[in-house]
Design an enzyme around this catalytic site. Structure first.
Site, PDB file in Angstrom:
ATOM      1  CB  ALA A 218       0.657 -23.556  47.893  1.00 49.54           C
TER       2      ALA A 218
ATOM      3  CD  GLU B  81      -0.270 -18.872  41.887  1.00 53.71           C
ATOM      4  OE1 GLU B  81      -1.052 -19.220  42.781  1.00 53.71           O
ATOM      5  OE2 GLU B  81      -0.358 -17.753  41.297  1.00 53.71           O
TER       6      GLU B  81
END
Length: 257
Positions: free
Chosen positions: A65, A131
């Site tokens: 992202a 993440e």
């Protein structure tokens, strides 16, 4: 469109979507995801398209992202923004989507690849949900789809450590269908798409829906759903043509009707 490129007839009935933020390694920002959503809606409604290939470039399918767009957000802002609503169109696309993955498929990029129905990878591909390294967790289905694909123990290790999988590891774990050399992975993905596109689009879409239903229900309910979808194919001209061609020992001509 600026952040994706669409080729509707890379082969008969096959469309190719290329993510196009090369300098950012195809990081998934709002604009790119919005364009991807729009393209999928249009291709899903296009009768001249039966199979969709989603790819990036040799260096990156998508490296994650766009962290810059969310680093300073509050939890309330993230909820109100609902940044994942555009992802639902990927999941809800009726036509098969083949992910052609080379280079990095990390974080959101790995999640995007896993929303595809099949993955053809180059030998250079690397998959991961790192993440945890930036103080958060996957948010676009990584904890769920990864676990469905490779099981609890391996998902725990990958997501909690943030380590990457090579293409061959991903294939051995069941995350990837095929691994090919960098020079041919996209050609092979197109070849697979062309094969699938040669069959009845009605049957293909019903089969995809039935397979996906597996993850949303218990076995008996899933079997009933599959049976109903099987019966439904007998309302199509394609089913009549396919079985007649088989009996007559010729190649069928499917129309999607």
């Amino acid at each position: 469109m600026n952040f994706i490129k669409v080729t509707e007839q890379v082969e008969p009935f096959v469309a190719l979507i290329e993510l196009n933020r090369p300098k950012e390694l195809n990081a998934l920002n709002h604009e790119l995801m919005g364009e991807l959503h729009q393209a999928l809606v249009q291709l899903d409604a296009n009768e001249a398209v039966r199979v969709i290939i989603l790819t990036g470039n040799e260096k990156a399918f998508a490296a994650g992202a766009d962290v810059k767009q969310m680093a300073d957000k509050t939890a309330i802002e993230m909820v109100m923004e609902d940044r994942f609503k555009t992802w639902d169109q990927i999941k809800n696309t009726k036509k098969p989507i083949i992910g052609a993955v080379s280079g990095f498929a990390l974080g959101g990029g790995c999640e995007l690849a896993m929303t595809c129905d099949m993955i053809v990878a180059s030998e250079t591909a690397k998959f991961g949900q790192p993440e945890v390294r930036i103080g958060t967790i996957p948010g676009a289905g990584g904890t769920q789809r990864m676990t469905y694909a490779i099981g609890k123990a391996k998902s725990m290790e990958l997501i909690l450590s943030g380590r990457f999988l090579t293409a061959n590891e991903a294939q051995s774990y069941g995350l990837v269908n095929h691994v090919f050399p960098l020079e041919t992975y996209l050609i092979e993905a197109i070849k697979l798409a062309k094969e699938i596109a040669s069959y009845s689009p009605i049957a293909v879409q019903l089969a995809k829906e039935a397979i996906n239903h597996t993850f949303e229900t218990h076995l008996e309910e899933g079997l009933a759903f599959e049976r109903k979808s099987f019966y439904l194919t007998f309302a199509s001209n394609d089913q009549k043509e396919g079985m007649k061609a088989f009996i007559e020992k010729r190649t069928p001509s499917y129309t999607g009707k």
